[in-house]
Design a protein around this motif. Structure first.
Motif, PDB file in Angstrom:
ATOM      1  N   PRO A  51      64.005  -8.180 -23.183  1.00 36.86           N
ATOM      2  CA  PRO A  51      63.326  -6.914 -23.444  1.00 36.86           C
ATOM      3  C   PRO A  51      63.965  -6.035 -24.484  1.00 36.86           C
ATOM      4  O   PRO A  51      65.109  -6.273 -25.127  1.00 36.86           O
ATOM      5  CB  PRO A  51      63.415  -6.237 -22.107  1.00 36.86           C
ATOM      6  CG  PRO A  51      64.807  -6.692 -21.422  1.00 36.86           C
ATOM      7  CD  PRO A  51      64.728  -8.170 -21.917  1.00 36.86           C
ATOM      8  N   CYS A  94      59.864   7.262 -18.553  1.00 36.11           N
ATOM      9  CA  CYS A  94      60.523   6.872 -17.293  1.00 36.11           C
ATOM     10  C   CYS A  94      60.000   7.793 -16.077  1.00 36.11           C
ATOM     11  O   CYS A  94      59.465   8.607 -16.269  1.00 36.11           O
ATOM     12  CB  CYS A  94      62.140   7.012 -17.408  1.00 36.11           C
ATOM     13  SG  CYS A  94      62.695   8.648 -17.316  1.00 36.11           S
ATOM     14  N   VAL A 128      69.221   2.592 -18.818  1.00 40.61           N
ATOM     15  CA  VAL A 128      67.887   1.725 -18.229  1.00 40.61           C
ATOM     16  C   VAL A 128      67.546   2.559 -16.981  1.00 40.61           C
ATOM     17  O   VAL A 128      68.126   2.895 -16.122  1.00 40.61           O
ATOM     18  CB  VAL A 128      68.519   0.469 -17.870  1.00 40.61           C
ATOM     19  CG1 VAL A 128      67.403  -0.244 -17.058  1.00 40.61           C
ATOM     20  CG2 VAL A 128      68.858  -0.594 -19.044  1.00 40.61           C
ATOM     21  N   LYS A 161      60.476   2.417 -15.500  1.00 43.47           N
ATOM     22  CA  LYS A 161      59.484   2.966 -16.353  1.00 43.47           C
ATOM     23  C   LYS A 161      58.416   3.349 -15.893  1.00 43.47           C
ATOM     24  O   LYS A 161      57.914   3.309 -14.736  1.00 43.47           O
ATOM     25  CB  LYS A 161      59.371   1.494 -17.060  1.00 43.47           C
ATOM     26  CG  LYS A 161      58.245   0.473 -16.663  1.00 43.47           C
ATOM     27  CD  LYS A 161      57.801  -0.468 -17.336  1.00 43.47           C
ATOM     28  CE  LYS A 161      56.843  -1.363 -17.042  1.00 43.47           C
ATOM     29  NZ  LYS A 161      55.306  -0.601 -16.946  1.00 43.47           N
ATOM     30  N   VAL A 179      54.757   2.582 -20.787  1.00 42.52           N
ATOM     31  CA  VAL A 179      55.718   1.511 -21.355  1.00 42.52           C
ATOM     32  C   VAL A 179      55.013   0.204 -21.178  1.00 42.52           C
ATOM     33  O   VAL A 179      54.941  -0.324 -19.956  1.00 42.52           O
ATOM     34  CB  VAL A 179      57.369   1.445 -21.146  1.00 42.52           C
ATOM     35  CG1 VAL A 179      58.124   0.430 -21.838  1.00 42.52           C
ATOM     36  CG2 VAL A 179      57.669   3.034 -21.045  1.00 42.52           C
ATOM     37  N   ASN A 209      54.581  -3.978 -20.608  1.00 39.89           N
ATOM     38  CA  ASN A 209      55.499  -5.409 -20.314  1.00 39.89           C
ATOM     39  C   ASN A 209      56.132  -5.944 -21.252  1.00 39.89           C
ATOM     40  O   ASN A 209      56.510  -6.677 -21.169  1.00 39.89           O
ATOM     41  CB  ASN A 209      54.363  -6.229 -19.218  1.00 39.89           C
ATOM     42  CG  ASN A 209      54.202  -5.612 -17.949  1.00 39.89           C
ATOM     43  OD1 ASN A 209      55.350  -4.836 -17.578  1.00 39.89           O
ATOM     44  ND2 ASN A 209      52.914  -5.625 -17.412  1.00 39.89           N
ATOM     45  N   THR A 249      59.164  -4.531 -21.971  1.00 32.76           N
ATOM     46  CA  THR A 249      60.178  -4.593 -20.809  1.00 32.76           C
ATOM     47  C   THR A 249      60.397  -5.963 -20.354  1.00 32.76           C
ATOM     48  O   THR A 249      61.082  -6.296 -19.653  1.00 32.76           O
ATOM     49  CB  THR A 249      60.054  -3.676 -19.622  1.00 32.76           C
ATOM     50  OG1 THR A 249      58.709  -4.279 -19.252  1.00 32.76           O
ATOM     51  CG2 THR A 249      59.742  -2.192 -20.048  1.00 32.76           C
ATOM     52  N   GLN A 256      59.699  -6.391 -16.694  1.00 30.70           N
ATOM     53  CA  GLN A 256      60.504  -5.669 -15.651  1.00 30.70           C
ATOM     54  C   GLN A 256      60.204  -4.459 -15.516  1.00 30.70           C
ATOM     55  O   GLN A 256      59.304  -3.627 -15.977  1.00 30.70           O
ATOM     56  CB  GLN A 256      62.218  -5.630 -16.232  1.00 30.70           C
ATOM     57  CG  GLN A 256      62.690  -6.964 -16.607  1.00 30.70           C
ATOM     58  CD  GLN A 256      64.242  -6.906 -16.839  1.00 30.70           C
ATOM     59  OE1 GLN A 256      64.960  -7.100 -15.964  1.00 30.70           O
ATOM     60  NE2 GLN A 256      64.551  -6.498 -18.048  1.00 30.70           N
ATOM     61  N   THR A 283      61.899  -1.779 -15.334  1.00 27.62           N
ATOM     62  CA  THR A 283      62.839  -0.900 -15.965  1.00 27.62           C
ATOM     63  C   THR A 283      62.557  -0.769 -17.444  1.00 27.62           C
ATOM     64  O   THR A 283      62.217  -1.784 -18.000  1.00 27.62           O
ATOM     65  CB  THR A 283      64.260  -1.214 -15.850  1.00 27.62           C
ATOM     66  OG1 THR A 283      64.540  -2.661 -16.128  1.00 27.62           O
ATOM     67  CG2 THR A 283      64.586  -0.929 -14.394  1.00 27.62           C
ATOM     68  N   VAL A 284      63.257   0.409 -18.269  1.00 29.06           N
ATOM     69  CA  VAL A 284      62.910   0.432 -19.385  1.00 29.06           C
ATOM     70  C   VAL A 284      64.376   0.955 -20.052  1.00 29.06           C
ATOM     71  O   VAL A 284      64.944   1.849 -19.453  1.00 29.06           O
ATOM     72  CB  VAL A 284      61.804   1.424 -20.059  1.00 29.06           C
ATOM     73  CG1 VAL A 284      61.986   2.793 -19.506  1.00 29.06           C
ATOM     74  CG2 VAL A 284      61.679   1.490 -21.591  1.00 29.06           C
TER      75      VAL A 284
END
Ligand code: TXA
Ligand code: MG
Length: 310
Positions: free
Chosen positions: A52, A67, A89, A92, A96, A98, A101, A104, A106-107
């Motif tokens: 990512p 976020c 981190v 997300k 945002v 995929n 990331t 995932q 999270t971002v």
């Protein structure tokens, strides 16, 4: 190809990618909402799609949009460390993709402390995704010349001078409210983070999340690098070596010696530059005296250990 910050803004708006300076290392940037430009980053870097990207912002308003459910300790943390070499981190938001990331939830977000990068971000008023501007598994660039050497002259670069932090940002997992976890050590260290958050800061070993730089040889210069504890080990290496020494190891003058700064901040700011300089025909290997194992050296030790052959 060198471009001005203004030209960089135009190119990024058109969906091109541009290498930009930050205080850590140069990044290869694309607008965060341009799928094709982001695909180009992966292809130019020859980077796996499963790895990512960090989203770079210049205004805290973007953090709130990118976020969800930030923890309470985030505000004091960012007040102390942003703009600067800390990537957080977080869970997300729907904004945002995929693609950024690697699927995932999270971002990773960072506010860089470099006037050129901030100027470009402010003029675009859009976040930029930017991995380090090097081919996958090579040493990150800390000057515009490194970017050209590594990626070729077709890539547009804004020359913002030498990066003064010199190694990549600390990546901190902030998805838990009870503690933080360092996913990649950097020049903002565990002790500093614990002092600010008043919470335990775990190291990567305890983390369940994806850890950057787990590829066997990472951050590697083109010449093999070996870590040494004493002068005797140097005689084991017959090839033409360049030796990066601190203060414990004494070698005779016929060795090709570089005396490294004793302070971790100054050491880090020179390290990649010196590795890039070893890309010369009269050098076969790089020998590096092991630095202290304290928190302040954790980011440097991480890069040395990942780059070294054992
Ligand atoms: O200093 C830096 O962080 C530089 C400058 C350009 O900002 N950027 C940088 O990016 O080092 P890159 O892509 O070379 O390294 C970022 C690392 C990757 O190894 C990736 O796995 C990790 O960050 N990463 C990105 N998003 C993540 C996430 N959501 N969770 C965990 N790790 C993540
Ligand atoms: Mg990188």
């Amino acid at each position: 190809m060198l471009v001005t910050p203004q030209q960089a803004v135009t190119l990024l708006k058109q969906g091109d990618i541009v290498a930009l300076p930050t205080e850590t290392v140069y990044g290869l940037a694309a607008c965060y909402d341009n799928e094709q430009a982001i695909a180009k980053i992966f292809s130019v870097k020859q980077r796996p799609l499963s790895n990512p990207l960090i989203v770079h912002i210049s205004s805290i308003n973007w953090l709130q949009q990118l976020c969800i459910a930030p923890p309470d300790y985030l505000q004091p943390l960012l007040e102390s460390c942003w703009p600067g070499p800390l990537t957080v981190v977080l869970k997300k938001s729907g904004l945002v993709s995929n693609q950024i990331t690697a699927n995932q939830s999270t971002v990773a977000i960072r506010m860089p402390n470099h006037t050129v990068m901030q100027q470009v971000l402010n003029q675009l008023n859009t976040p930029l995704v930017a991995p380090s501007a090097n081919r996958y598994c090579q040493t990150s660039p800390t000057s515009a010349a490194h970017v050209k050497h590594g990626l070729g002259d077709k890539i547009a670069v804004v020359d913002g001078g030498n990066c003064n932090i010199g190694i990549e940002s600390t990546i901190l997992d902030c998805t838990e409210s009870s503690h933080t976890t360092i996913l990649r050590p950097g020049m903002i260290n565990r002790q500093q983070i614990e002092t600010i958050t008043q919470l335990n800061c775990h190291s990567t070993a305890q983390s369940k999340h994806r850890v950057p730089g787990q590829h066997k040889i990472h951050y590697a210069p083109t010449k093999p690098i070996y870590l040494i504890d004493d002068a005797d080990q140097v005689t084991n290496y017959q090839q033409r070596a360049r030796c990066f020494l601190l203060n414990k190891i004494n070698l005779t003058t016929h060795h090709n010696i570089i005396t490294m700064p004793a302070k971790p901040e100054q050491y880090a700011s020179k390290l990649y530059q010196l590795w890039h300089d070893c890309d010369a025909p009269d050098i076969d290997i790089i020998l590096v005296e092991k630095p202290p194992k304290t928190d302040a050296w954790a980011g440097i030790n991480d890069r040395l250990n990942k780059a070294a052959r054992r």
